[in-house]
Design an enzyme around this catalytic site. Structure first.
Site, PDB file in Angstrom:
ATOM      1  CD  GLU A 113      38.041  -4.186   7.523  1.00 26.43           C
ATOM      2  OE1 GLU A 113      37.996  -3.768   8.657  1.00 26.43           O
ATOM      3  OE2 GLU A 113      36.961  -4.312   6.748  1.00 26.43           O
ATOM      4  NE  ARG A 124      37.494  -7.254   2.374  1.00 20.58           N
ATOM      5  CZ  ARG A 124      37.000  -6.932   3.491  1.00 20.58           C
ATOM      6  NH1 ARG A 124      37.858  -6.474   4.552  1.00 20.58           N
ATOM      7  NH2 ARG A 124      35.682  -7.081   3.787  1.00 20.58           N
ATOM      8  CG  HIS A 171      32.338  -3.162   3.600  1.00 19.12           C
ATOM      9  ND1 HIS A 171      33.649  -3.657   3.762  1.00 19.12           N
ATOM     10  CD2 HIS A 171      32.445  -2.023   4.773  1.00 19.12           C
ATOM     11  CE1 HIS A 171      34.380  -2.873   4.868  1.00 19.12           C
ATOM     12  NE2 HIS A 171      33.454  -2.089   5.516  1.00 19.12           N
ATOM     13  CG  ASN A 173      37.642  -7.481   8.783  1.00 19.11           C
ATOM     14  OD1 ASN A 173      38.601  -8.339   8.016  1.00 19.11           O
ATOM     15  ND2 ASN A 173      36.521  -6.946   8.422  1.00 19.11           N
ATOM     16  CE1 TYR A 183      41.022  -1.924  11.694  1.00 18.96           C
ATOM     17  CE2 TYR A 183      39.399  -3.617  11.905  1.00 18.96           C
ATOM     18  CZ  TYR A 183      40.047  -2.707  11.171  1.00 18.96           C
ATOM     19  OH  TYR A 183      39.850  -2.451   9.972  1.00 18.96           O
ATOM     20  CD  GLU A 218      34.088  -5.520  10.358  1.00 21.37           C
ATOM     21  OE1 GLU A 218      33.462  -4.554  10.536  1.00 21.37           O
ATOM     22  OE2 GLU A 218      35.500  -5.285  10.430  1.00 21.37           O
TER      23      GLU A 218
END
Ligand code: IFM
Length: 441
Positions: free
Chosen positions: A347, A73, A117, A287, A289, A162
């Protein structure tokens, strides 16, 4: 445990790895502009050199093949392709991405292309950027150029990465480019991003032959205590981060909490625009985290809540708690709220202070543990029937971590700042073996 056609990838983005941001006729981006303003980025770092991927892309594709990736990606720098953001196309910029895509395909690595991005051409910022009502049309024109050029070899497209981060750190908090603190403009920026996504999807449905979605940052929110105020704060933060973009897209309306949060700054968006936004993408990129631990705090405006660091829990150097269970919860929660839309983990990864190279090895055991536990968490969601189709580690390389510069390192591969030499960390070796064992199962 993972489906046979599951994609095993790693992710990067243009400004974070490419370097040479103005090469071959490229137009400057808002991040180039921002990073060159004194005091914006830790240590005065910029993306001028980054990982040198613009020059070393062929070597980098060979490293991906060595790693055994089945997918990669990456994002396209809008300003390389359209230096002014709209109008003339810069063939040299387009050719850079064509060569990269060709090399990936030759190695059997599936390209997943992100159109945006965060690196808006500076020329468009000077016309108002994402605050401008024409911004969705600018984006759709840019998307069309890329779709026409490379859709034959790119099966997976992401419109925006995002959009929440573009909106909040970029336009409300001012810690990301374009560095604005404009509360009144913030809801409109988000709305224009959603309209831009929708406009690009419309173009894609007319011209493209594969799949298009968007990637959102999601984190389950937990109150720090059982108090009613903390619980309400966690609920508001869930609307603010997790539902702001997905609700209008998948359910057709904004979460009502946003009007409470923004008060008079929340506009009445026209019904026809909401109808344009409402549409099921081919997939959602997640994504993930960490989780958010939330405390009510009226001094934190406009949310009235803040994220607190957990006591006694393992954290990455970003201060983000290592909380794999939140990934399972996020994937299951998406299905519960929005139906069984195909998902990719676009991600997932962690920044740590890595051990030094010793006897040829960078022993980043904490990252191996992070990846292993999160893959197990993903498996738990798969076992419960979530339609998860791939997993991308953030990130392939240590790279330019936005306002944190090069201090925060997420990579499977270390980059020597002096000469750009690439070294696999232990996590890269571990990931290669993991992929191999899955493929050979
Ligand atoms: O580096 C970023 C990436 O650009 C977007 N998602 C989060 C990563 C880590 O902060």
């Amino acid at each position: 445990m993972f489906p046979a056609n599951f994609l095993w990838g790693a992710a990067t983005s243009a400004y974070q790895i490419e370097g040479d941001p103005l090469a071959a006729g490229a137009g400057a981006s808002i991040w180039h502009q921002f990073a060159h303003q004194p005091g914006r980025i830790a240590n005065g770092d910029t993306g001028d050199v980054a990982c040198g991927h613009y020059r070393r892309w062929a070597e980098d594709v060979a490293l991906m093949a060595e790693l055994g990736l089945t997918a990669y990606r990456f994002s396209v720098a809008w300003g390389r392709v359209m230096p002014n953001g709209s109008g003339a196309v810069n063939q040299a910029g387009l050719d850079f991405y064509r060569r990269l895509i060709d090399a990936l395909c030759e190695r059997g690595i599936t390209p997943m292309l992100t159109l945006y991005h965060w690196d808006l051409p500076q020329a468009l910022q000077e016309r108002g950027g994402w605050q401008h009502p024409d911004s969705p049309a600018w984006f759709a024109d840019y998307a069309e150029v890329l779709i026409r050029a490379v859709d034959d070899r790119v099966p997976l497209w992401i419109t925006l990465n995002e959009p929440w981060v573009v909106t909040v750190p970029g336009h409300l908090e001012g810690i990301h480019a374009p560095g604005l603190q404009n509360r009144a403009a913030t809801p409109r920026v988000a709305h224009h991003l959603l309209l831009a996504h929708a406009a690009a999807v419309t173009v894609y449905r007319a011209l493209g032959r594969h799949q298009i979605g968007l990637a959102v940052n999601l984190e389950p929110q937990f109150p720090v205590s059982a108090s009613a105020a903390d619980q309400a704060a966690a609920h508001r933060r869930d609307a603010f981060i997790n539902r702001w973009f997905l609700d209008p897209l998948l359910l057709g309306s904004y979460p009502p909490e946003l009007r409470e949060i923004f008060g008079a700054d929340w506009p009445d968006f026209p019904a026809n625009e909401l109808a344009r936004i409402h549409g099921i993408p081919d997939f959602i990129g997640v994504n993930y985290y960490s989780r958010g631990l939330v405390q009510a705090d009226t001094t934190e405006q406009p949310l009235g809540a803040r994220r607190v660091k957990p006591q006694d829990a393992p954290c990455t150097t970003m201060g983000w708690e290592v909380y794999p269970a939140g990934l399972t919860e996020t994937l299951l929660g998406l299905r519960e709220r929005y139906g069984n839309v195909p998902l990719y983990i676009t991600e997932n990864g962690a920044a740590f202070i890595d051990a030094d190279l010793q006897a040829g090895v960078i022993n980043d055991a904490a990252r191996v543990n992070y990846l292993e536990t999160h893959l197990r968490a993903a498996q738990m969601a798969l076992a419960q029937g979530v339609d998860l189709r791939g997993y991308f580690v953030w990130s392939l390389f240590d790279n330019f971590e936005w306002a944190e510069g090069y201090a925060q390192r997420f990579g499977l591969i270390q980059i020597d700042p002096l000469n750009g030499r690439r070294t696999f960390k232990r996590s890269a070796h571990w990931y290669r073996e993991f992929i191999q064992s899955e493929i050979n199962r």
